[in-house]
Design a protein around this motif. Sequence first.
Motif, mmCIF file in Angstrom:
data_model
loop_
_atom_site.group_PDB
_atom_site.id
_atom_site.type_symbol
_atom_site.label_atom_id
_atom_site.label_comp_id
_atom_site.label_asym_id
_atom_site.label_seq_id
_atom_site.Cartn_x
_atom_site.Cartn_y
_atom_site.Cartn_z
ATOM 1 N N UNK A 71 0.973 -1.703 -0.096
ATOM 2 C CA UNK A 71 0.050 -0.059 -0.430
ATOM 3 C C UNK A 71 0.723 1.498 0.253
ATOM 4 N N UNK A 72 2.155 1.846 0.504
ATOM 5 C CA UNK A 72 2.591 2.930 1.302
ATOM 6 C C UNK A 72 3.028 3.521 -0.516
ATOM 7 N N UNK A 73 4.230 2.635 -1.627
ATOM 8 C CA UNK A 73 3.855 3.310 -2.289
ATOM 9 C C UNK A 73 2.919 3.476 -3.500
ATOM 10 N N UNK A 74 1.301 2.783 -3.329
ATOM 11 C CA UNK A 74 1.007 3.192 -4.263
ATOM 12 C C UNK A 74 0.165 4.543 -3.932
ATOM 13 N N UNK A 75 -0.156 4.776 -2.334
ATOM 14 C CA UNK A 75 -0.983 5.384 -1.352
ATOM 15 C C UNK A 75 -0.190 6.685 -1.561
ATOM 16 N N UNK A 76 1.005 6.289 -1.683
ATOM 17 C CA UNK A 76 1.723 8.024 -1.902
ATOM 18 C C UNK A 76 1.730 8.561 -3.551
ATOM 19 N N UNK A 77 1.392 8.184 -4.238
ATOM 20 C CA UNK A 77 1.667 7.701 -5.772
ATOM 21 C C UNK A 77 0.108 8.853 -5.573
ATOM 22 N N UNK A 78 -0.911 7.700 -5.281
ATOM 23 C CA UNK A 78 -2.011 8.574 -5.300
ATOM 24 C C UNK A 78 -2.686 9.725 -4.828
ATOM 25 N N UNK A 79 -1.784 10.236 -3.257
ATOM 26 C CA UNK A 79 -2.217 10.753 -2.978
ATOM 27 C C UNK A 79 -1.323 12.771 -3.413
ATOM 28 N N UNK A 80 -0.410 11.901 -4.032
ATOM 29 C CA UNK A 80 0.639 13.390 -5.142
ATOM 30 C C UNK A 80 -0.509 13.260 -6.210
ATOM 31 N N UNK A 81 -0.589 12.576 -6.737
ATOM 32 C CA UNK A 81 -1.894 12.206 -7.992
ATOM 33 C C UNK A 81 -2.973 12.890 -8.454
ATOM 34 N N UNK A 82 -3.756 11.916 -7.309
ATOM 35 C CA UNK A 82 -5.263 11.991 -7.022
ATOM 36 C C UNK A 82 -5.644 12.502 -6.084
ATOM 37 N N UNK A 83 -4.723 12.900 -5.152
ATOM 38 C CA UNK A 83 -5.353 13.795 -3.926
ATOM 39 C C UNK A 83 -5.666 12.451 -2.408
ATOM 40 N N UNK A 84 -4.860 12.899 -1.355
ATOM 41 C CA UNK A 84 -5.103 12.210 0.138
ATOM 42 C C UNK A 84 -6.792 10.825 -0.821
ATOM 43 N N UNK A 85 -7.908 12.064 -0.657
ATOM 44 C CA UNK A 85 -8.681 11.190 -0.744
ATOM 45 C C UNK A 85 -9.221 10.130 -1.310
ATOM 46 N N UNK A 86 -8.845 9.874 -2.522
ATOM 47 C CA UNK A 86 -8.855 9.019 -3.508
ATOM 48 C C UNK A 86 -7.433 8.123 -2.990
ATOM 49 N N UNK A 87 -6.301 7.994 -2.099
ATOM 50 C CA UNK A 87 -5.534 6.905 -1.182
ATOM 51 C C UNK A 87 -6.363 6.328 0.043
ATOM 52 N N UNK A 88 -7.608 7.681 0.409
ATOM 53 C CA UNK A 88 -8.130 7.120 1.679
ATOM 54 C C UNK A 88 -9.532 5.968 0.547
ATOM 55 N N UNK A 89 -9.873 5.900 -0.108
ATOM 56 C CA UNK A 89 -11.201 5.727 -0.207
ATOM 57 C C UNK A 89 -10.344 3.775 -0.830
ATOM 58 N N UNK A 90 -9.508 3.840 -1.798
ATOM 59 C CA UNK A 90 -8.490 2.018 -1.771
ATOM 60 C C UNK A 90 -8.186 1.990 -0.668
ATOM 61 N N UNK A 91 -7.895 2.325 0.498
ATOM 62 C CA UNK A 91 -8.161 1.499 1.708
ATOM 63 C C UNK A 91 -9.624 0.723 1.816
ATOM 64 N N UNK A 92 -10.422 2.119 1.905
ATOM 65 C CA UNK A 92 -11.420 1.330 2.248
ATOM 66 C C UNK A 92 -12.110 -0.011 1.233
ATOM 67 N N UNK A 93 -11.579 0.160 0.163
ATOM 68 C CA UNK A 93 -12.265 -0.952 -0.549
ATOM 69 C C UNK A 93 -11.683 -2.270 -0.292
ATOM 70 N N UNK A 94 -10.488 -1.480 -0.654
ATOM 71 C CA UNK A 94 -9.124 -2.881 -0.068
ATOM 72 C C UNK A 94 -9.720 -3.633 1.274
ATOM 73 N N UNK A 95 -10.531 -3.198 2.392
ATOM 74 C CA UNK A 95 -10.113 -4.045 3.663
ATOM 75 C C UNK A 95 -11.620 -4.447 2.846
#
Length: 428
Positions: free
Chosen positions: A151-175
């Motif tokens: 998750x760490x590299x994926x979330x870092x890139x998502x937060x930088x390119x798409x915003x932190x909200x996209x990163x949070x939703x990614x974790x929500x769906x994965x869980x």
Amino acid sequence: MKYRIHPAWLVAVAAFVALIGAAGFRATPSVLLQPLHEEFGWSLSTISAAVSVNLLLYGLTAPFAAALMNRFGIRRVAMAALLLVSAGSGLTVFMTQSWQLMLCWGVLVGLGTGSLALGFVATITGRWFVRHRGLVTGVLTAGGATGNLIFLPVLSRLAESEGWRTASLTVSVAAVCVVPLIWWRLRDHPADLGVAALGADTVVAAPPKPAGGAARTALSALRDAARTRAFWLLAGGFAICGATTNGLVGTHFIPAAHDHGMPQTTAAGLLALVGVFDIAGTIASGWLTDRVDSRILLGAYYALRGLSLLVLPSLFAAAAHPSMLIFILFYGLDWVATVPPTVTLCREYFGAAGPIVFGWVFASHQIGAAFAATAAGLVRDQLGAYTWAWYGAGALALLASLLSLMLFAGKHFKPIAPGLGLAVPADS
């Protein structure tokens, strides 16, 4: 019924995937710390306080979750925990005030991830494994590191390119996606499938559900364990373990590297590498735990960690250089290598109540982590640098080494509470 593959291995795989799903959110605070600071203007100490609530509940939930697993079953508790992680992560996208961060990051996700913490690992390995117990403990513990790695590299890139909200939703769906696997493959006891635990000779019937409530069982275990010297030595060392991993490095390494000009994605990549080496280190530690006295292992792990933290402040730079990579390799190998020997010592000292007692020991781990997360944020806000936070953590790790070696004084034990399966060192 005969199985080509012992069901214990399938249960371990399902537990491993659940731990990966829960680890996803634990990877997000270090990635989202700076974006939240920039968007909302909240101080790092305010955001770190929310992380501290998460870490604190992550630990305090563990013994009660272990007791709940005894009463309602591992599968039900694990599924509920993943749904809490998903809800807490998903709801962050709607927050506008810092108290909402406390509620989502701190309370909901803290409760969810705490239910799938190392008490969950101790319960799985205690019920399903006799042979290879230390090794499987190491592998399952590495599930958290694997989650960070994924998750760490994926979330870092998502937060930088798409915003932190996209990163949070990614974790929500994965869980939430892990829930069906848990329902399909996770079972509470080997007896549910008519088999013996791996390495056991006979099928043992599942024990009856505890007469009292889960809270009463957990608190009774704490009351009796707290009468022993071994408990306080284990809890003290593990509190320092939490302070020097999740609390300090896991939360503040990325902003500390950013202070020295390193891009956030580069720092996140280095922290992900800790996860890579953590997998190898934890599995190797589990293998060693089956062969070497756990007290010696803990003393060595903490001493080496303390020395490495004393060196770290001199290694930060704008780019990742060989000396920093060596630190990352070493710290990764040592990150949660302490877990298999600590689980083993809890079972050695406290018998059948070992998983619940380990839950309380793990709670001390998270109390230490919560303290360090907040304290390091305050050090940074007040002094403008993290230097003294690293030095303080190094000194504490050397103290943890001493506490671990002091366990030799209470190596022998005698049972005192058959109802809980507790045991007490002979010198207590």
